[in-house]
Design a protein around this motif. Structure first.
Motif, mmCIF file in Angstrom:
data_model
loop_
_atom_site.group_PDB
_atom_site.id
_atom_site.type_symbol
_atom_site.label_atom_id
_atom_site.label_comp_id
_atom_site.label_asym_id
_atom_site.label_seq_id
_atom_site.Cartn_x
_atom_site.Cartn_y
_atom_site.Cartn_z
ATOM 1 N N VAL A 31 0.856 -1.184 0.000
ATOM 2 C CA VAL A 31 0.000 0.000 0.000
ATOM 3 C C VAL A 31 0.893 1.235 0.000
ATOM 4 C CG1 VAL A 31 -1.719 1.326 1.295
ATOM 5 C CG2 VAL A 31 -1.848 -1.174 1.227
ATOM 6 N N THR A 32 0.607 2.211 -0.873
ATOM 7 C CA THR A 32 1.391 3.447 -0.905
ATOM 8 C C THR A 32 0.494 4.642 -0.581
ATOM 9 O OG1 THR A 32 1.039 3.801 -3.277
ATOM 10 C CG2 THR A 32 2.970 2.507 -2.632
ATOM 11 N N LYS A 33 1.095 5.627 0.042
ATOM 12 C CA LYS A 33 0.336 6.830 0.395
ATOM 13 C C LYS A 33 1.252 8.042 0.309
ATOM 14 C CE LYS A 33 -2.398 9.048 4.039
ATOM 15 N NZ LYS A 33 -3.482 9.451 3.116
ATOM 16 N N LEU A 34 0.767 9.122 -0.315
ATOM 17 C CA LEU A 34 1.480 10.391 -0.350
ATOM 18 C C LEU A 34 0.973 11.262 0.791
ATOM 19 C CD1 LEU A 34 1.418 11.233 -4.174
ATOM 20 C CD2 LEU A 34 3.209 10.059 -2.885
ATOM 21 N N THR A 35 1.895 11.840 1.538
ATOM 22 C CA THR A 35 1.525 12.723 2.639
ATOM 23 C C THR A 35 2.659 13.717 2.853
ATOM 24 O OG1 THR A 35 0.724 12.775 4.924
ATOM 25 C CG2 THR A 35 2.490 11.225 4.443
ATOM 26 N N SER A 36 2.582 14.499 3.908
ATOM 27 C CA SER A 36 3.638 15.463 4.218
ATOM 28 C C SER A 36 3.475 15.931 5.661
ATOM 29 C CB SER A 36 3.591 16.663 3.262
ATOM 30 O OG SER A 36 2.408 17.407 3.464
ATOM 31 N N PHE A 37 4.494 16.608 6.148
ATOM 32 C CA PHE A 37 4.428 17.258 7.453
ATOM 33 C C PHE A 37 5.319 18.491 7.396
ATOM 34 C CE2 PHE A 37 8.358 14.958 7.832
ATOM 35 C CZ PHE A 37 9.134 15.697 8.713
ATOM 36 N N SER A 38 5.220 19.325 8.388
ATOM 37 C CA SER A 38 6.027 20.546 8.430
ATOM 38 C C SER A 38 6.731 20.678 9.771
ATOM 39 C CB SER A 38 5.153 21.785 8.198
ATOM 40 O OG SER A 38 4.570 21.769 6.917
ATOM 41 N N TYR A 39 7.910 21.255 9.732
ATOM 42 C CA TYR A 39 8.639 21.585 10.961
ATOM 43 C C TYR A 39 9.369 22.907 10.712
ATOM 44 C CZ TYR A 39 13.111 20.304 8.794
ATOM 45 O OH TYR A 39 14.222 20.267 7.973
ATOM 46 N N GLU A 43 8.244 22.352 4.766
ATOM 47 C CA GLU A 43 7.444 21.172 4.436
ATOM 48 C C GLU A 43 8.338 20.028 3.960
ATOM 49 O OE1 GLU A 43 3.569 19.792 1.783
ATOM 50 O OE2 GLU A 43 4.746 21.518 1.144
ATOM 51 N N VAL A 44 7.997 18.822 4.373
ATOM 52 C CA VAL A 44 8.687 17.616 3.911
ATOM 53 C C VAL A 44 7.650 16.670 3.310
ATOM 54 C CG1 VAL A 44 10.197 15.691 4.512
ATOM 55 C CG2 VAL A 44 10.414 17.857 5.736
ATOM 56 N N PRO A 45 7.521 16.638 1.982
ATOM 57 C CA PRO A 45 6.613 15.667 1.347
ATOM 58 C C PRO A 45 7.144 14.242 1.535
ATOM 59 C CG PRO A 45 7.149 17.497 -0.129
ATOM 60 C CD PRO A 45 8.120 17.554 1.006
ATOM 61 N N LEU A 46 6.251 13.284 1.719
ATOM 62 C CA LEU A 46 6.641 11.891 1.952
ATOM 63 C C LEU A 46 5.841 10.958 1.056
ATOM 64 C CD1 LEU A 46 6.521 11.843 5.871
ATOM 65 C CD2 LEU A 46 8.552 12.208 4.461
ATOM 66 N N LYS A 47 6.443 9.843 0.715
ATOM 67 C CA LYS A 47 5.722 8.735 0.096
ATOM 68 C C LYS A 47 5.967 7.524 0.979
ATOM 69 C CE LYS A 47 4.890 6.033 -4.099
ATOM 70 N NZ LYS A 47 5.227 5.820 -5.533
ATOM 71 N N ILE A 48 4.881 6.927 1.447
ATOM 72 C CA ILE A 48 4.974 5.810 2.382
ATOM 73 C C ILE A 48 4.613 4.507 1.677
ATOM 74 C CG2 ILE A 48 4.057 4.835 4.521
ATOM 75 C CD1 ILE A 48 3.487 7.738 5.400
ATOM 76 N N TYR A 49 5.448 3.488 1.865
ATOM 77 C CA TYR A 49 5.205 2.147 1.341
ATOM 78 C C TYR A 49 4.956 1.222 2.532
ATOM 79 C CZ TYR A 49 7.629 3.986 -2.828
ATOM 80 O OH TYR A 49 8.039 4.751 -3.910
ATOM 81 N N GLN A 91 11.155 13.881 0.513
ATOM 82 C CA GLN A 91 11.464 14.853 -0.537
ATOM 83 C C GLN A 91 12.090 16.076 0.114
ATOM 84 O OE1 GLN A 91 8.636 15.289 -3.668
ATOM 85 N NE2 GLN A 91 9.191 17.401 -4.124
ATOM 86 N N HIS A 92 13.300 16.415 -0.341
ATOM 87 C CA HIS A 92 14.057 17.511 0.245
ATOM 88 C C HIS A 92 13.875 18.769 -0.603
ATOM 89 C CE1 HIS A 92 15.987 14.455 2.744
ATOM 90 N NE2 HIS A 92 16.278 13.778 1.649
ATOM 91 N N VAL A 93 12.998 19.639 -0.156
ATOM 92 C CA VAL A 93 12.709 20.869 -0.892
ATOM 93 C C VAL A 93 13.981 21.723 -1.001
ATOM 94 C CG1 VAL A 93 11.354 23.000 -0.897
ATOM 95 C CG2 VAL A 93 10.305 20.846 -0.150
#
Length: 325
Positions: A31-39, A43-49, A91-93
């Motif tokens: 299962v894959t999911k695109l998400t992100s969080f901020s600190y 912002e750090v976009p993520l793709k989770i497997y 993902q490193h902006v």
């Protein structure tokens, strides 16, 4: 005579079967999911497997190369998730695809070179621990997709090119008087594709001689560096500088050098200007990296035996080099 022939083919079949690495916890569904969080406003976009199993499993962070994104390295994210890992591609902006997407083709190389800066390196050094902090929160957040899905005591990090530089730093690379300034002790193993020695004549032995976690390195005989202009063979300097394993302990470090492999051999797609890709490279990368994670993060004795035996060489072609220490 017939009995001897049958015995020969049977023994050959058994040997071939043993040489193929099959994870003991292999799943068929990912299962894959695109998400992100901020600190700190970043912002750090993520793709989770995610593997099919619901029990807590080791975590692998994946760091893309210069100009990449969270979607890069999908062939590895899916492979490792099927083998029983939660994989989180960061993902490193600032050193991601935004660097070149809106730039005219003839100016993209210059834009990428400019993006390989001290500022983007430092941003990456903050992204990784911030991501781990966020994953720790999600792991205990009720009803979150990642609730109780990760074994946060067993964590690996891998990456290609700039992602390899990121991996090296988080694994404990020494930076002169700063020491292992970016070491994150939560990380237990590292996988660097197209690793890089220190710039401007830095001492590789001092930089990598104290890395204490298991490392897997991969490169190619045509794996050049258009940013630093360092020749392909320089990438082997990282493995050469890693400390030797204690003779009484298991092997810690491994290196695979593909004959004629270019920089894009480790990415999802052939890079502009590169020759035809060798399909066997990805087959070897997937098998050997999975065995490495199983050995380093799951303490799987069969995986360790497989890595330290002759089986990895059955994935290689003439001229490829497999090393361990």
């Amino acid at each position: 005579m017939k009995a001897l022939i049958v015995l020969f083919f049977l023994s050959s079949f058994i040997a071939a079967k043993e040489s193929v690495y099959t994870p003991s916890s292999a799943d068929t569904k990912v299962v894959t999911k695109l998400t992100s969080f901020s600190y700190d406003g970043r912002e750090v976009p993520l793709k989770i497997y995610l593997p099919a199993s619901k029990k807590p499993v080791p975590l692998i962070l994946l760091s893309h190369g210069l100009g990449g994104s969270r979607k890069v390295g999908a062939y590895l994210g899916e492979q490792w998730a099927r083998a029983g890992y939660v994989v989180v591609a960061m993902q490193h902006v600032g050193s991601d695809e935004s660097v070149w997407k809106d730039v005219p083709p003839l100016q993209r190389k210059r834009a990428l070179t400019k993006a390989a800066s001290v500022q983007t390196f430092l941003a990456r050094m903050k992204d990784v621990p911030a991501t781990l902090d966020q994953l720790e929160k999600w792991n205990v957040e009720k009803n979150h997709l990642l609730e109780k899905r990760m074994d946060m005591d067993h964590i690996g990090i891998g990456g290609h090119s700039y992602g390899a530089v990121t991996t090296q730093a988080l694994a404990g690379q020494q930076f002169g008087p700063m020491g292992p300034a970016y070491l994150d002790k939560r990380i237990d193993a590292g996988f660097a594709m197209s690793p890089s020695i220190p710039r401007k004549g830095g001492d590789a032995k001092k930089a990598f001689g104290k890395i204490a976690i298991p490392m897997l390195l991969m490169t190619g005989t045509k794996d050049g560096n258009f940013i630093t202009k360092a020749p392909p063979e320089s990438r082997r300097g990282v493995f050469a500088a890693l400390p030797a394993s204690d003779k009484k302990a298991k092997t810690l470090h491994y290196q695979l050098v593909f004959k004629d492999a270019e920089h894009g051999a480790f990415s999802d797609h052939k890079l502009p200007g590169e020759d035809t890709r060798n399909p066997n490279h990805h087959r070897a990368i997937k098998a050997i990296s999975t065995a490495f994670w199983d050995s380093a993060l799951k303490n799987n004795a069969k995986a360790s035996d497989w890595l330290n035996g002759k089986s990895p060489t059955t994935y290689l072609a003439k001229g490829d080099l497999w090393q361990k220490k």
